[in-house]
Scaffold this motif. Sequence first.
Motif, mmCIF file in Angstrom:
data_model
loop_
_atom_site.group_PDB
_atom_site.id
_atom_site.type_symbol
_atom_site.label_atom_id
_atom_site.label_comp_id
_atom_site.label_asym_id
_atom_site.label_seq_id
_atom_site.Cartn_x
_atom_site.Cartn_y
_atom_site.Cartn_z
ATOM 1 N N VAL A 82 10.236 1.196 44.626
ATOM 2 C CA VAL A 82 10.329 0.837 43.210
ATOM 3 C C VAL A 82 10.694 -0.638 43.066
ATOM 4 N N ALA A 83 11.558 -1.149 43.938
ATOM 5 C CA ALA A 83 11.896 -2.575 43.908
ATOM 6 C C ALA A 83 10.654 -3.414 44.219
ATOM 7 N N HIS A 84 9.871 -2.972 45.171
ATOM 8 C CA HIS A 84 8.634 -3.674 45.504
ATOM 9 C C HIS A 84 7.669 -3.645 44.313
ATOM 10 N N GLN A 97 20.136 5.538 39.022
ATOM 11 C CA GLN A 97 19.011 6.451 39.216
ATOM 12 C C GLN A 97 18.082 6.448 38.010
ATOM 13 N N GLN A 98 18.646 6.414 36.801
ATOM 14 C CA GLN A 98 17.804 6.432 35.614
ATOM 15 C C GLN A 98 17.024 5.128 35.453
ATOM 16 N N VAL A 99 17.628 3.996 35.805
ATOM 17 C CA VAL A 99 16.895 2.729 35.760
ATOM 18 C C VAL A 99 15.768 2.757 36.786
ATOM 19 N N THR A 100 16.040 3.292 37.961
ATOM 20 C CA THR A 100 15.004 3.407 38.991
ATOM 21 C C THR A 100 13.852 4.279 38.504
ATOM 22 N N ASP A 101 14.167 5.420 37.881
ATOM 23 C CA ASP A 101 13.124 6.305 37.361
ATOM 24 C C ASP A 101 12.333 5.641 36.237
ATOM 25 N N LEU A 102 13.022 4.903 35.364
ATOM 26 C CA LEU A 102 12.334 4.212 34.280
ATOM 27 C C LEU A 102 11.356 3.180 34.824
#
Length: 114
Positions: A72-74, A20-25
């Motif tokens: 976020v991946a996109h 989750q934190q990597v996604t938010d970053l």
Amino acid sequence: MPGTRKLGKTTDQRMAMLRQQVTDLLDNGRMETTITRAKEIKPLAEKMITLGKKGDLAAYRQALSFITREDVAHKLFKEIAPEYAERNGGYTRIVRTGVRRGDAAETAIIELVK
């Protein structure tokens, strides 16, 4: 794989928090957290950017299995990774900011390098 810090959590809780934190970053470009969490997030975020630089379908699926949101991946593959096409590593940086008031934990800002 993340380092050896357990961060006071079980493995599944720790991996969910780090995902989750990597996604938010990657979504926001920067975030404030404790210094130990930032040190755990950094190699994971850099691996995701490296996958984004590859740009093929297998890399996209591998990144999507770790990142918790598809948008976020996109964004990683279309916006973030092309910015670092000429750079070989060192996509993030950690800046210490002080201590947290409640428990005196050292805080830091982790951000994507421009």
